[in-house]
Scaffold this motif. Structure first.
Motif, short mmCIF file in Angstrom:
data_model
loop_
_atom_site.label_atom_id
_atom_site.label_comp_id
_atom_site.label_asym_id
_atom_site.label_seq_id
_atom_site.Cartn_x
_atom_site.Cartn_y
_atom_site.Cartn_z
N CYS A 8 56.03 34.78 -37.99
CA CYS A 8 54.70 35.41 -37.94
C CYS A 8 53.61 34.39 -38.24
N GLY A 9 53.63 33.26 -37.55
CA GLY A 9 52.68 32.19 -37.83
C GLY A 9 51.45 32.23 -36.95
N PHE A 10 50.88 31.05 -36.75
CA PHE A 10 49.63 30.86 -36.03
C PHE A 10 49.65 31.51 -34.64
N PHE A 11 50.64 31.18 -33.83
CA PHE A 11 50.59 31.61 -32.43
C PHE A 11 51.14 33.02 -32.23
N ALA A 12 52.03 33.44 -33.13
CA ALA A 12 52.66 34.76 -32.98
C ALA A 12 51.63 35.89 -32.96
N CYS A 31 60.00 39.52 -38.64
CA CYS A 31 60.74 38.69 -39.58
C CYS A 31 59.98 37.38 -39.81
N ASP A 32 59.87 36.99 -41.06
CA ASP A 32 59.39 35.64 -41.40
C ASP A 32 59.94 35.29 -42.78
N GLN A 33 60.31 34.03 -42.94
CA GLN A 33 60.79 33.59 -44.26
C GLN A 33 59.68 33.59 -45.29
N ASP A 34 58.44 33.49 -44.81
CA ASP A 34 57.27 33.42 -45.70
C ASP A 34 56.74 34.86 -45.91
N THR A 36 54.20 36.13 -47.48
CA THR A 36 52.77 36.44 -47.31
C THR A 36 52.43 36.59 -45.84
N ARG A 37 52.91 35.64 -45.05
CA ARG A 37 52.64 35.74 -43.59
C ARG A 37 53.24 37.03 -43.04
N LEU A 38 54.42 37.36 -43.53
CA LEU A 38 55.12 38.56 -43.05
C LEU A 38 54.31 39.81 -43.37
N ILE A 68 61.10 34.99 -30.24
CA ILE A 68 61.22 33.94 -31.27
C ILE A 68 59.97 33.06 -31.22
N ALA A 69 59.16 33.16 -32.28
CA ALA A 69 57.87 32.46 -32.31
C ALA A 69 57.84 31.45 -33.45
N THR A 70 59.01 30.96 -33.83
CA THR A 70 59.09 29.93 -34.88
C THR A 70 58.95 28.55 -34.23
N THR A 71 58.89 27.51 -35.07
CA THR A 71 58.86 26.14 -34.54
C THR A 71 60.30 25.69 -34.21
N CYS A 91 61.92 32.77 -26.16
CA CYS A 91 61.82 31.77 -27.22
C CYS A 91 60.65 30.85 -26.91
N GLN A 92 59.87 30.53 -27.94
CA GLN A 92 58.72 29.64 -27.75
C GLN A 92 59.17 28.24 -27.32
N LYS A 93 58.26 27.53 -26.70
CA LYS A 93 58.44 26.10 -26.43
C LYS A 93 58.08 25.32 -27.68
N PRO A 94 58.39 24.05 -27.88
CA PRO A 94 59.46 23.38 -27.15
C PRO A 94 60.76 24.12 -27.45
N GLU A 120 57.02 29.51 -21.79
CA GLU A 120 56.34 28.37 -21.17
C GLU A 120 55.19 28.95 -20.36
N ASN A 121 54.06 29.12 -21.03
CA ASN A 121 53.02 29.99 -20.51
C ASN A 121 51.93 29.31 -19.70
N PHE A 122 51.85 27.95 -19.70
CA PHE A 122 50.68 27.34 -19.03
C PHE A 122 50.68 27.61 -17.53
N PRO A 161 49.11 22.32 -38.68
CA PRO A 161 49.21 21.04 -39.41
C PRO A 161 50.49 20.27 -39.09
N TYR A 162 51.57 20.96 -38.71
CA TYR A 162 52.84 20.27 -38.40
C TYR A 162 52.69 19.31 -37.22
N LEU A 163 51.66 19.51 -36.40
CA LEU A 163 51.50 18.63 -35.24
C LEU A 163 51.16 17.21 -35.64
P1 NAD Z 1 53.67 28.24 -37.52
O1 NAD Z 1 54.28 27.22 -38.42
O2 NAD Z 1 52.25 28.67 -37.75
O3 NAD Z 1 54.56 29.58 -37.56
C1 NAD Z 1 55.95 29.57 -37.55
C2 NAD Z 1 56.44 30.68 -38.50
O4 NAD Z 1 57.86 30.79 -38.38
C3 NAD Z 1 56.15 30.37 -39.98
O5 NAD Z 1 55.45 31.47 -40.54
C4 NAD Z 1 57.55 30.21 -40.60
O6 NAD Z 1 57.63 30.69 -41.92
C5 NAD Z 1 58.42 31.03 -39.66
N1 NAD Z 1 59.84 30.63 -39.61
C6 NAD Z 1 60.34 29.39 -39.40
N2 NAD Z 1 61.70 29.44 -39.37
C7 NAD Z 1 62.04 30.73 -39.54
C8 NAD Z 1 63.29 31.42 -39.59
N3 NAD Z 1 64.45 30.78 -39.43
N4 NAD Z 1 63.27 32.75 -39.78
C9 NAD Z 1 62.10 33.42 -39.94
N5 NAD Z 1 60.89 32.82 -39.90
C10 NAD Z 1 60.86 31.50 -39.72
O7 NAD Z 1 53.88 27.71 -36.06
P2 NAD Z 1 53.00 28.04 -34.73
O8 NAD Z 1 51.88 27.11 -34.65
O9 NAD Z 1 52.75 29.51 -34.66
O10 NAD Z 1 54.05 27.60 -33.61
C11 NAD Z 1 55.23 28.33 -33.37
C12 NAD Z 1 55.79 27.88 -32.03
O11 NAD Z 1 54.86 28.27 -31.02
C13 NAD Z 1 55.95 26.35 -31.92
O12 NAD Z 1 57.18 26.08 -31.29
C14 NAD Z 1 54.75 25.92 -31.07
O13 NAD Z 1 55.02 24.79 -30.26
C15 NAD Z 1 54.56 27.15 -30.21
N6 NAD Z 1 53.18 27.28 -29.69
C16 NAD Z 1 53.05 27.62 -28.40
C17 NAD Z 1 51.81 27.73 -27.83
C18 NAD Z 1 51.73 28.12 -26.38
O14 NAD Z 1 50.66 28.09 -25.79
N7 NAD Z 1 52.85 28.47 -25.75
C19 NAD Z 1 50.67 27.49 -28.59
C20 NAD Z 1 50.82 27.18 -29.96
C21 NAD Z 1 52.08 27.09 -30.50
#
Ligand code: NAD
Length: 339
Positions: A8-12, A31-34, A36-38, A68-71, A91-94, A120-122, A161-163
Motif C-alpha cells: 500500500c505504498g506510493f503508487f498503489a 496487505c502491507d508489512q507497514d 501505518t500505510r496499511l 502486487i504493488a510492492t517493490t 505484478c508491478q514493474k520492474p 507495464e503501463n506506459f 526515496p528508494y530510487l
Molecule cells: P513504496 O515503497 O512506496 O511501496 C511499496 C509498499 O510495499 C511499502 O508500503 C512496503 O511496506 C510494502 N511491501 C514490501 N514488501 C512487502 C511484502 N512482502 N508484503 C507486504 N507488503 C510489502 O513503492 P512504490 O513507489 O509504490 O513502488 C512500488 C512498485 O511500483 C515499484 O516496483 C515501482 O517501480 C512501481 N511503480 C510503477 C509505476 C508505473 O508507472 N508503473 C510508477 C511508480 C512506481
C-alpha cells in the motif's frame, strides 16, 4: 472478480483509485508489512479486511486475483505464492531483479493455468497508444526509425526515496517503460548498445541513458532517458515520439500534440488524456494508463486471452534492461536473446 492488493505504498494509491472505477473487479482485502500505510490506505478506500502478512491473507481470503504493488525484491516470492494459491496475478514493474527470477515467475503462474500480467503501463497511456495504433494501422507506411524520448528534471526522489539508493536507477525504473514502448512500435530487438551517466551526485545509480536498438523487423530506434535535464517546458512525465515510415512521419510532441505527415497532408491532434476525478496533473497520463491497463487485465481474463503486457511478453522488455546495463558496462553491443 475478487482481488487483494499487496503493497500500500506510493503508487498503489493510483491502482486502488483505478480499481474502484472498474466494473467486474473489487478489491476486498489489503496487505502491507507497514501497519501505518496499511491502515491509512484501508481507511482511504474503505476496505475492511487488512493483513500484515501476504501468506495469511491468501490463506484466509477467497480471491480470484492479486495485484502486487510492492517493490522488486518481494515480487518473486509473492507471485509464486499467488500461483500456488491458484490466482490470476498483476505484478508491478520492474517485474523481477534477474531474468532467472522472471522466467521462474512466468513458469509458476503458467503451470497453475492462471494469467500473469505485468503492470507495464506506459504503452497503455492513451496518447502513446493512439500513436502506436496509428503506426500499426499503416498510416505512415513501414516504420524504419524511431526516437522514444523521456527527458526531465522532475524530483522523483521525494515520492520514491528508494530510487536514489539503488546501484541501478533510470534504465531499471523508467527506461524499462520507454524500451517497452519501442517494442510496441517496432517489435523484437536483435541488438542493443547503451551509454549511461550519473549527473546528480546525490544518487547512486545512473540518471542518463542513451540506447540504440536494432529491431528484427528492420527498424532502428533511439531510446533516450534522463532525469538530469533542466529545460522548459518541463515535460514530466511525457514520453515524446518521432517515428519515420516509408510513407510519412509521426510525432508526439510536448503538450500531447500528435502530428502525422504524409504526402496527402498533415493532421494535428490534441491527445491530452482526460483528468480523471481522482487524478492530478502532471501525473494524469500515467494515472489514466493505470485504469486502462487494469481494465485490460479484467477484459483478458473474461475473454480467456493473454494480456498484451503478459509476464511472458515482459521477459523481452526485461531482457532489454539487462542488455542495456551489460552494454553500458562493457562497451559492447549486446544481443538480448543471449541473456
Ligand atoms: P513504496 O515503497 O512506496 O511501496 C511499496 C509498499 O510495499 C511499502 O508500503 C512496503 O511496506 C510494502 N511491501 C514490501 N514488501 C512487502 C511484502 N512482502 N508484503 C507486504 N507488503 C510489502 O513503492 P512504490 O513507489 O509504490 O513502488 C512500488 C512498485 O511500483 C515499484 O516496483 C515501482 O517501480 C512501481 N511503480 C510503477 C509505476 C508505473 O508507472 N508503473 C510508477 C511508480 C512506481
Amino acid at each position: 472478480m475478487k482481488g487483494a492488493l499487496i503493497g500500500c505504498g506510493f503508487f498503489a494509491q493510483n491502482q486502488l483509485h483505478a480499481w474502484s472505477g472498474i466494473e467486474g473487479a473489487d478489491i476486498v482485502a489489503l496487505c502491507d508489512q507497514d501497519g501505518t500505510r496499511l491502515s491509512d490506505t484501508a481507511e482511504r478506500f474503505a476496505i475492511a479486511r487488512t493483513y500484515r502478512d501476504a501468506a495469511a491473507m491468501l490463506e484466509a481470503e477467497q480471491l480470484d486475483f492479486v495485484d502486487i504493488a510492492t517493490t522488486v525484491p518481494s515480487h518473486r516470492p509473492l507471485v509464486e505464492m499467488a500461483a500456488a494459491a491458484g490466482l490470476d496475478v498483476i505484478c508491478q514493474k520492474p517485474f523481477a531483479a534477474t531474468m532467472a527470477d522472471a522466467r521462474a515467475m512466468v513458469e509458476a503462474v503458467e503451470s497453475a493455468g492462471r494469467v500473469l500480467m505485468v503492470h507495464e503501463n506506459f504503452r497503455w497511456q492513451s496518447a502513446v497508444r493512439r500513436a502506436i495504433e496509428t503506426v500499426r494501422e499503416g498510416a505512415i507506411g513501414a516504420p524504419f526509425f524511431g526516437r522514444i524520448s523521456f527527458r526531465s528534471g522532475y524530483d522523483v526522489f521525494s515520492g520514491q526515496p528508494y530510487l536514489a539508493e539503488g546501484e541501478r536507477f533510470i534504465i531499471e525504473d523508467l527506461g524499462i517503460h520507454i524500451l517497452d514502448i519501442a517494442r510496441a512500435f517496432f517489435g523484437d530487438v536483435e541488438r542493443l548498445s547503451a551509454a549511461t551517466k550519473r549527473v546528480n551526485p546525490q544518487i547512486r545509480g545512473e540518471d542518463v541513458a542513451t540506447m540504440l536498438l536494432q529491431h528484427s523487423q528492420g527498424a532502428s530506434s533511439v531510446v533516450d532517458c534522463s532525469y538530469a535535464t533542466r529545460r522548459q517546458p518541463e515535460t514530466f512525465p511525457q514520453t515524446l515520439l518521432e517515428i519515420d515510415g516509408s510513407e510519412g512521419t509521426l510525432r508526439l510532441d510536448a503538450g500531447y500534440r500528435l502530428t502525422v505527415q504524409t504526402k496527402g497532408g498533415e493532421s494535428i491532434a490534441d491527445v491530452e488524456p482526460p483528468l480523471l476525478p481522482w487524478a492530478e496533473k502532471p501525473w494524469h497520463n500515467i494515472q489514466e494508463s493505470v485504469s486502462i491497463i487494469q481494465r485490460h487485465f479484467v477484459d483478458c481474463i473474461a475473454a480467456g486471452r493473454e494480456p498484451e503486457t503478459s509476464g511472458r511478453d515482459n521477459l523481452k522488455t526485461l531482457a532489454l534492461v539487462e542488455a542495456a546495463y551489460r552494454s553500458a558496462a562493457t562497451g559492447q553491443t549486446v544481443r538480448p536473446a543471449d541473456l
